[in-house]
Design a protein around this motif. Structure first.
Motif, PDB file in Angstrom:
ATOM      1  N   UNK A  99      -3.005  68.188   6.882  1.00 39.11           N
ATOM      2  CA  UNK A  99      -2.431  66.902   7.305  1.00 39.11           C
ATOM      3  C   UNK A  99      -1.439  67.114   8.441  1.00 39.11           C
ATOM      4  N   UNK A 100      -1.433  66.154   9.381  1.00 33.67           N
ATOM      5  CA  UNK A 100      -0.557  66.275  10.550  1.00 33.67           C
ATOM      6  C   UNK A 100      -0.270  64.929  11.195  1.00 33.67           C
ATOM      7  N   UNK A 101      -0.728  63.859  10.572  1.00 35.71           N
ATOM      8  CA  UNK A 101      -0.584  62.528  11.141  1.00 35.71           C
ATOM      9  C   UNK A 101       0.097  61.618  10.124  1.00 35.71           C
ATOM     10  N   UNK A 102       1.174  60.952  10.545  1.00 33.43           N
ATOM     11  CA  UNK A 102       1.935  60.093   9.633  1.00 33.43           C
ATOM     12  C   UNK A 102       1.069  59.020   8.994  1.00 33.43           C
ATOM     13  N   UNK A 103       0.219  58.387   9.778  1.00 31.73           N
ATOM     14  CA  UNK A 103      -0.624  57.316   9.244  1.00 31.73           C
ATOM     15  C   UNK A 103      -1.579  57.837   8.179  1.00 31.73           C
ATOM     16  N   UNK A 104      -2.130  59.013   8.409  1.00 27.39           N
ATOM     17  CA  UNK A 104      -3.055  59.584   7.425  1.00 27.39           C
ATOM     18  C   UNK A 104      -2.302  59.971   6.151  1.00 27.39           C
ATOM     19  N   UNK A 118      -2.023  70.786   3.165  1.00 29.25           N
ATOM     20  CA  UNK A 118      -1.402  71.825   3.979  1.00 29.25           C
ATOM     21  C   UNK A 118      -0.858  71.127   5.225  1.00 29.25           C
ATOM     22  N   UNK A 119       0.429  71.264   5.478  1.00 31.25           N
ATOM     23  CA  UNK A 119       1.042  70.672   6.670  1.00 31.25           C
ATOM     24  C   UNK A 119       0.706  71.521   7.890  1.00 31.25           C
ATOM     25  N   UNK A 120       0.236  70.884   8.946  1.00 30.11           N
ATOM     26  CA  UNK A 120      -0.090  71.624  10.175  1.00 30.11           C
ATOM     27  C   UNK A 120       0.944  71.334  11.252  1.00 30.11           C
ATOM     28  N   UNK A 127      -3.456  70.888  20.139  1.00 27.37           N
ATOM     29  CA  UNK A 127      -4.698  70.256  19.683  1.00 27.37           C
ATOM     30  C   UNK A 127      -4.381  69.344  18.510  1.00 27.37           C
ATOM     31  N   UNK A 128      -3.930  69.945  17.436  1.00 28.19           N
ATOM     32  CA  UNK A 128      -3.614  69.213  16.219  1.00 28.19           C
ATOM     33  C   UNK A 128      -2.284  69.707  15.685  1.00 28.19           C
ATOM     34  N   UNK A 129      -1.596  68.831  14.984  1.00 28.10           N
ATOM     35  CA  UNK A 129      -0.335  69.218  14.360  1.00 28.10           C
ATOM     36  C   UNK A 129       0.809  68.359  14.860  1.00 28.10           C
ATOM     37  N   UNK A 130       1.882  68.396  14.108  1.00 27.87           N
ATOM     38  CA  UNK A 130       3.082  67.660  14.484  1.00 27.87           C
ATOM     39  C   UNK A 130       4.102  68.645  15.029  1.00 27.87           C
ATOM     40  N   UNK A 131       5.078  68.147  15.745  1.00 29.25           N
ATOM     41  CA  UNK A 131       6.077  69.020  16.354  1.00 29.25           C
ATOM     42  C   UNK A 131       6.967  69.639  15.272  1.00 29.25           C
ATOM     43  N   UNK A 132       7.458  70.857  15.492  1.00 31.95           N
ATOM     44  CA  UNK A 132       8.319  71.508  14.501  1.00 31.95           C
ATOM     45  C   UNK A 132       9.551  70.676  14.133  1.00 31.95           C
ATOM     46  N   UNK A 152       1.467  75.556   4.502  1.00 34.37           N
ATOM     47  CA  UNK A 152       1.905  75.178   5.841  1.00 34.37           C
ATOM     48  C   UNK A 152       1.109  76.056   6.793  1.00 34.37           C
ATOM     49  N   UNK A 153       0.582  75.474   7.864  1.00 29.93           N
ATOM     50  CA  UNK A 153      -0.244  76.266   8.770  1.00 29.93           C
ATOM     51  C   UNK A 153       0.008  75.865  10.215  1.00 29.93           C
ATOM     52  N   UNK A 154      -0.493  76.700  11.109  1.00 28.09           N
ATOM     53  CA  UNK A 154      -0.414  76.451  12.542  1.00 28.09           C
ATOM     54  C   UNK A 154      -1.617  77.114  13.199  1.00 28.09           C
ATOM     55  N   UNK A 155      -1.662  77.058  14.494  1.00 30.03           N
ATOM     56  CA  UNK A 155      -2.700  77.741  15.280  1.00 30.03           C
ATOM     57  C   UNK A 155      -1.961  78.571  16.311  1.00 30.03           C
ATOM     58  N   UNK A 156      -2.477  79.736  16.613  1.00 29.74           N
ATOM     59  CA  UNK A 156      -1.846  80.512  17.673  1.00 29.74           C
ATOM     60  C   UNK A 156      -1.734  79.641  18.929  1.00 29.74           C
ATOM     61  N   UNK A 157      -0.690  79.829  19.741  1.00 30.26           N
ATOM     62  CA  UNK A 157      -0.464  78.913  20.854  1.00 30.26           C
ATOM     63  C   UNK A 157      -1.445  79.029  22.020  1.00 30.26           C
TER      64      UNK A 157
END
Length: 160
Positions: A99-104, A118-120, A127-132, A152-157
């Motif tokens: 999840x990464x979108x408030x509406x969702x 899992x927070x992204x 691409x996807x995710x919310x700001x830190x 909690x997850x992320x993607x390499x930059x």
């Protein structure tokens, strides 16, 4: 024009999984999205199961359901937010959500159903995710709800 073919070496595949598993005491999650990057989702899941892999990441609910058909006891993480109309299949197949979108997130909460999420966080790939900076807000919203925060997850930059 002849079709191209890819030949996968099962012994090398299993060896690579063992190398990855030995790098950490954490459980390995094998990404099998896009038909296991064109190599065959069923083949990858069946063979990874032999090596003790129990957790797989996919790009769609349909792929998650396909993993469950091959390996019912597996854990599946959906890397993208599905449409609300697909939540019955998510719940019915016990698929974890990214999840990464408030509406969702709000829509999930409004269902009243329990979902493992899992927070992204976007750490630079954009691409996807919310700001830190929004982490505390998202964390609090989930913590005080029917959602179960399991990661909690992320993607390499960078993609390269």
């Amino acid at each position: 024009m002849d079709r191209g073919y890819i030949y996968l070496n099962k012994k090398s595949f299993l060896h690579n999984i063992e190398v990855l598993k030995n790098l950490s005491r954490k459980e390995l999650c094998l990404v099998v999205k896009a038909n296991s990057y064109g190599h065959g989702l069923d083949w990858a899941v069946k063979n990874a199961k032999e090596s003790g892999v129990k957790w797989f990441a996919v790009a769609s609910v349909d792929e998650g359901m396909q993993v469950k058909k091959v390996y019912q006891a597996s854990r599946v993480l959906l890397l993208a937010e599905p449409s609300i109309t697909q939540l019955d299949n998510v719940k019915g197949n016990n698929i974890d959500l990214t999840v990464y979108n408030e509406n969702f997130i709000d829509a999930l909460i409004e269902t009243g159903d329990e979902f493992s999420v899992h927070l992204k966080i976007d750490t630079g790939m954009h691409r996807l995710g919310f700001s830190p900076e929004k982490f505390k807000d998202f964390f609090s919203r989930i913590e005080d709800s029917n959602l179960n925060l399991v990661g909690v997850c992320t993607h390499f930059p960078l993609a390269d």
